[in-house]
Enzyme design. Sequence first.
Site, PDB file in Angstrom:
ATOM      1  N   HIS A  49       7.571   1.289 -10.731  1.00  0.00           N
ATOM      2  CA  HIS A  49       6.394   0.850  -9.979  1.00  0.00           C
ATOM      3  C   HIS A  49       5.134   1.151 -10.762  1.00  0.00           C
ATOM      4  O   HIS A  49       5.027   2.184 -11.417  1.00  0.00           O
ATOM      5  CB  HIS A  49       6.335   1.490  -8.585  1.00  0.00           C
ATOM      6  N   ASN A  84       4.447   6.354 -13.799  1.00  0.00           N
ATOM      7  CA  ASN A  84       5.011   7.676 -14.043  1.00  0.00           C
ATOM      8  C   ASN A  84       6.473   7.519 -14.443  1.00  0.00           C
ATOM      9  O   ASN A  84       7.195   6.724 -13.839  1.00  0.00           O
ATOM     10  CB  ASN A  84       4.920   8.525 -12.773  1.00  0.00           C
ATOM     11  N   VAL A 104      10.002   8.325  -7.121  1.00  0.00           N
ATOM     12  CA  VAL A 104      10.825   7.212  -6.624  1.00  0.00           C
ATOM     13  C   VAL A 104      11.354   6.466  -7.848  1.00  0.00           C
ATOM     14  O   VAL A 104      10.570   5.993  -8.682  1.00  0.00           O
ATOM     15  CB  VAL A 104      10.019   6.264  -5.711  1.00  0.00           C
ATOM     16  N   HIS A 142       1.260   1.926 -10.327  1.00  0.00           N
ATOM     17  CA  HIS A 142       0.231   2.350  -9.367  1.00  0.00           C
ATOM     18  C   HIS A 142      -1.078   1.636  -9.706  1.00  0.00           C
ATOM     19  O   HIS A 142      -1.480   1.590 -10.883  1.00  0.00           O
ATOM     20  CB  HIS A 142      -0.034   3.856  -9.485  1.00  0.00           C
ATOM     21  N   ARG A 167       0.832  -1.202   0.000  1.00  0.00           N
ATOM     22  CA  ARG A 167       0.000   0.000   0.000  1.00  0.00           C
ATOM     23  C   ARG A 167       0.870   1.257   0.000  1.00  0.00           C
ATOM     24  O   ARG A 167       1.891   1.318   0.685  1.00  0.00           O
ATOM     25  CB  ARG A 167      -0.940  -0.008   1.208  1.00  0.00           C
ATOM     26  N   ASP A 168       0.424   2.248  -0.800  1.00  0.00           N
ATOM     27  CA  ASP A 168       1.136   3.523  -0.876  1.00  0.00           C
ATOM     28  C   ASP A 168       1.028   4.229   0.480  1.00  0.00           C
ATOM     29  O   ASP A 168      -0.013   4.232   1.128  1.00  0.00           O
ATOM     30  CB  ASP A 168       0.527   4.385  -1.986  1.00  0.00           C
TER      31      ASP A 168
HETATM   32  P1  5GP Z   1       5.803   8.170  -8.192  1.00  0.00           P
HETATM   33  O1  5GP Z   1       5.483   9.622  -7.939  1.00  0.00           O
HETATM   34  O2  5GP Z   1       7.288   7.938  -8.243  1.00  0.00           O
HETATM   35  O3  5GP Z   1       5.088   7.584  -9.358  1.00  0.00           O
HETATM   36  O4  5GP Z   1       5.218   7.399  -6.947  1.00  0.00           O
HETATM   37  C1  5GP Z   1       5.927   7.169  -5.783  1.00  0.00           C
HETATM   38  C2  5GP Z   1       4.926   6.742  -4.736  1.00  0.00           C
HETATM   39  O5  5GP Z   1       5.611   6.122  -3.682  1.00  0.00           O
HETATM   40  C3  5GP Z   1       4.134   7.903  -4.150  1.00  0.00           C
HETATM   41  O6  5GP Z   1       2.746   7.680  -4.363  1.00  0.00           O
HETATM   42  C4  5GP Z   1       4.509   7.875  -2.661  1.00  0.00           C
HETATM   43  O7  5GP Z   1       3.423   8.168  -1.822  1.00  0.00           O
HETATM   44  C5  5GP Z   1       4.986   6.447  -2.479  1.00  0.00           C
HETATM   45  N1  5GP Z   1       5.990   6.265  -1.448  1.00  0.00           N
HETATM   46  C6  5GP Z   1       7.135   7.003  -1.288  1.00  0.00           C
HETATM   47  N2  5GP Z   1       7.852   6.514  -0.272  1.00  0.00           N
HETATM   48  C7  5GP Z   1       7.168   5.446   0.209  1.00  0.00           C
HETATM   49  C8  5GP Z   1       7.427   4.530   1.272  1.00  0.00           C
HETATM   50  O8  5GP Z   1       8.425   4.584   1.974  1.00  0.00           O
HETATM   51  N3  5GP Z   1       6.503   3.556   1.488  1.00  0.00           N
HETATM   52  C9  5GP Z   1       5.375   3.456   0.719  1.00  0.00           C
HETATM   53  N4  5GP Z   1       4.518   2.462   1.013  1.00  0.00           N
HETATM   54  N5  5GP Z   1       5.102   4.300  -0.285  1.00  0.00           N
HETATM   55  C10 5GP Z   1       5.987   5.286  -0.539  1.00  0.00           C
END
Ligand code: 5GP
Length: 114
Positions: A100, A87, A96, A102, A29-30
């Site tokens: 990944h 993304n 990140v 979503h 989970r996010d």
């Molecule tokens: P991005 O913006 O790279 O597509 O998505 C990164 C996602 O990782 C974001 O939705 C953010 O909330 C989530 N995220 C960042 N750090 C952590 C973490 O330490 N644990 C979890 N479960 N989610 C994270």
Amino acid sequence: MSDCIFCRIAAGEIPAELVYEDDLVLGFRDLSPQAPTHVLIIPRKHIATLNDLQPEDEAIVGRLYSAAAQIAAREGLAERGYRTLINCNADGGQTVFHLHLHLLGGRQMNWPPG
Ligand code: 5GP
Ligand code: ZN
């Protein structure tokens, strides 16, 4: 990669609420959910962005999506629907740098996305 937060989650070094696990990918989970269900599905292998995919990674990408569909079904989202997205880099909104997928569901999604 020891400095990658998602590699550290995959290694069990940082806690996460796991909802799916197999030999290639895991789902958790996010931390900052943008919908009632917001799960991130990641490869165990460190791949920084979609740009870095190699031909031999195609099975991993297929698994990301089949895992998403299984999680969506378990979360009761299959019939009403959900959204999957990746993304890539700055304009894509990637924060990140470990690939990944979503999985977002449980509310009506908007189009076009922001
Ligand atoms: P991005 O913006 O790279 O597509 O998505 C990164 C996602 O990782 C974001 O939705 C953010 O909330 C989530 N995220 C960042 N750090 C952590 C973490 O330490 N644990 C979890 N479960 N989610 C994270
Ligand atoms: Zn990583």
